[in-house]
Write an enzyme that holds these catalytic residues in place. Structure first.
Site, PDB file in Angstrom:
ATOM      1  N   GLY A  46      33.268 -29.061 -39.722  1.00  0.00           N
ATOM      2  CA  GLY A  46      31.612 -29.881 -39.880  1.00  0.00           C
ATOM      3  C   GLY A  46      31.699 -29.496 -41.790  1.00  0.00           C
ATOM      4  N   GLN A  51      28.358 -30.874 -50.069  1.00  0.00           N
ATOM      5  CA  GLN A  51      30.065 -29.690 -50.342  1.00  0.00           C
ATOM      6  C   GLN A  51      30.723 -30.984 -50.675  1.00  0.00           C
ATOM      7  OE1 GLN A  51      29.702 -28.614 -46.068  1.00  0.00           O
ATOM      8  NE2 GLN A  51      30.988 -27.173 -46.981  1.00  0.00           N
ATOM      9  N   CYS A  93      33.348 -21.018 -44.313  1.00  0.00           N
ATOM     10  CA  CYS A  93      32.450 -22.417 -44.942  1.00  0.00           C
ATOM     11  C   CYS A  93      33.445 -22.934 -45.714  1.00  0.00           C
ATOM     12  CB  CYS A  93      30.677 -22.073 -45.704  1.00  0.00           C
ATOM     13  SG  CYS A  93      30.209 -23.225 -46.894  1.00  0.00           S
ATOM     14  N   LEU A  94      33.826 -23.882 -45.713  1.00  0.00           N
ATOM     15  CA  LEU A  94      34.731 -24.669 -46.705  1.00  0.00           C
ATOM     16  C   LEU A  94      33.921 -24.204 -47.908  1.00  0.00           C
ATOM     17  CD1 LEU A  94      35.384 -27.814 -44.429  1.00  0.00           C
ATOM     18  CD2 LEU A  94      36.822 -25.437 -44.410  1.00  0.00           C
ATOM     19  N   HIS A 135      24.780 -24.198 -39.771  1.00  0.00           N
ATOM     20  CA  HIS A 135      25.020 -24.292 -40.564  1.00  0.00           C
ATOM     21  C   HIS A 135      25.283 -25.896 -41.405  1.00  0.00           C
ATOM     22  CE1 HIS A 135      28.444 -22.232 -43.384  1.00  0.00           C
ATOM     23  NE2 HIS A 135      29.217 -23.991 -43.486  1.00  0.00           N
ATOM     24  N   GLU A 136      25.150 -26.777 -41.039  1.00  0.00           N
ATOM     25  CA  GLU A 136      25.393 -28.088 -41.796  1.00  0.00           C
ATOM     26  C   GLU A 136      23.662 -28.262 -41.927  1.00  0.00           C
ATOM     27  OE1 GLU A 136      27.787 -28.085 -42.999  1.00  0.00           O
ATOM     28  OE2 GLU A 136      29.576 -27.322 -41.095  1.00  0.00           O
ATOM     29  N   HIS A 139      23.441 -26.638 -45.252  1.00  0.00           N
ATOM     30  CA  HIS A 139      23.740 -27.248 -46.687  1.00  0.00           C
ATOM     31  C   HIS A 139      23.025 -27.651 -47.637  1.00  0.00           C
ATOM     32  CE1 HIS A 139      27.730 -25.143 -46.947  1.00  0.00           C
ATOM     33  NE2 HIS A 139      27.782 -25.498 -45.642  1.00  0.00           N
TER      34      HIS A 139
HETATM   35  O1  K1U Z   1      30.061 -26.077 -43.712  1.00  0.00           O
HETATM   36  C1  K1U Z   1      31.642 -26.258 -44.016  1.00  0.00           C
HETATM   37  O2  K1U Z   1      31.717 -25.664 -44.798  1.00  0.00           O
HETATM   38  C2  K1U Z   1      32.119 -26.074 -42.930  1.00  0.00           C
HETATM   39  C3  K1U Z   1      32.170 -25.377 -41.372  1.00  0.00           C
HETATM   40  C4  K1U Z   1      31.813 -25.129 -39.857  1.00  0.00           C
HETATM   41  C5  K1U Z   1      30.951 -23.919 -39.603  1.00  0.00           C
HETATM   42  C6  K1U Z   1      31.993 -23.404 -38.721  1.00  0.00           C
HETATM   43  C7  K1U Z   1      32.065 -22.393 -38.082  1.00  0.00           C
HETATM   44  C8  K1U Z   1      30.621 -22.308 -38.492  1.00  0.00           C
HETATM   45  C9  K1U Z   1      29.811 -22.294 -39.112  1.00  0.00           C
HETATM   46  C10 K1U Z   1      30.432 -23.366 -39.239  1.00  0.00           C
HETATM   47  C11 K1U Z   1      34.008 -24.479 -41.639  1.00  0.00           C
HETATM   48  O3  K1U Z   1      34.462 -25.679 -41.090  1.00  0.00           O
HETATM   49  S1  K1U Z   1      34.470 -23.413 -42.114  1.00  0.00           S
HETATM   50  C12 K1U Z   1      36.025 -23.229 -41.306  1.00  0.00           C
HETATM   51  C13 K1U Z   1      36.267 -23.626 -39.811  1.00  0.00           C
HETATM   52  O4  K1U Z   1      35.858 -23.631 -38.486  1.00  0.00           O
HETATM   53  C14 K1U Z   1      37.929 -24.199 -39.283  1.00  0.00           C
HETATM   54  C15 K1U Z   1      39.063 -24.007 -39.614  1.00  0.00           C
HETATM   55  C16 K1U Z   1      40.171 -24.218 -39.352  1.00  0.00           C
HETATM   56  C17 K1U Z   1      40.524 -25.066 -38.570  1.00  0.00           C
HETATM   57  C18 K1U Z   1      38.866 -25.303 -37.600  1.00  0.00           C
HETATM   58  C19 K1U Z   1      37.942 -25.045 -38.162  1.00  0.00           C
HETATM   59 ZN    ZN Z   2      29.596 -24.832 -45.096  1.00  0.00          ZN
END
Ligand code: K1U
Ligand code: ZN
Length: 174
Positions: A46, A51, A93-94, A135-136, A139
């Site tokens: 997401g 972000q 979270c990225l 989560h999104e 943000h």
């Molecule tokens: O908002 C963000 O930073 C994105 C976040 C979304 C999320 C994932 C899991 C639980 C809650 C929210 C991410 O994408 S974190 C990284 C992730 O999920 C991922 C990592 C490697 C491959 C695929 C996904």
């Molecule tokens: Zn996030």
């Protein structure tokens, strides 16, 4: 399409409430496409416009089922209209480097918003997808998942981050 730089905590822009999208212009459509590419490149499941430094209520999510890989969805001005049940999910979270933590969320949500053609959308999500939507949307309200964990865990993460950033600085100095 472009891969956009992702802002990292403690960047102050991540704490600001985003403004509604008033008109779905070509610029907004391009931003959504760039966000999708950025999400896949990261990789993530997401991404929210704040972000990537845009204070607008726009999110993208990876909405694949095991049968349909690579199906992404952009939602303009998303709102949670109903939420039920409880789920505890390990979130990342990225914008929050080198940290994951368990967060309590609603297990099922219904999201309303607009698609990129300006048509109303209603999405029912459960499990991981429900977590990603919540989560999104957080943000967009300037809330990070680390705001939803205990203050003790958050303080430990802040200390860990200080060490990481210090080491990064040292390594850059050579
Ligand atoms: O908002 C963000 O930073 C994105 C976040 C979304 C999320 C994932 C899991 C639980 C809650 C929210 C991410 O994408 S974190 C990284 C992730 O999920 C991922 C990592 C490697 C491959 C695929 C996904
Ligand atoms: Zn996030």
């Amino acid at each position: 399409m472009a891969v956009l730089p992702i802002l990292k905590y403690p960047e102050p822009l991540l704490k600001k409430e985003a403004a509604p999208v008033l008109e779905i212009t070509d610029e907004i459509k391009q931003l959504a496409r760039d966000m999708i590419q950025t999400m896949y490149d990261a990789p993530g499941s997401g991404l929210a416009a704040p972000q990537v430094g845009r204070g607008l209520r726009l999110i993208v999510v990876e909405a694949s089922t095991p049968e349909e890989v690579g199906k992404s969805l952009a939602v303009v001005n998303p709102v949670i209209i109903s939420a039920k049940g409880e789920i505890t999910f390990e979130e990342g979270c990225l914008s929050v480097i080198e940290y994951t933590a368990k967060v309590d969320r609603a297990a099922e949500v219904v999201i309303r918003g607009l698609n990129l053609e300006g048509r109303p959308l209603e999405i029912e999500a459960s499990g991981r997808l429900a977590v990603v939507f919540q989560h999104e949307i957080d943000h967009l309200d300037g809330i990070l998942f680390i705001d939803r964990i205990s203050s003790l865990k958050r303080d430990l993460y802040r200390r860990k981050l200080k060490r990481i950033l210090k080491n990064q600085e040292k390594n850059q100095e050579g």
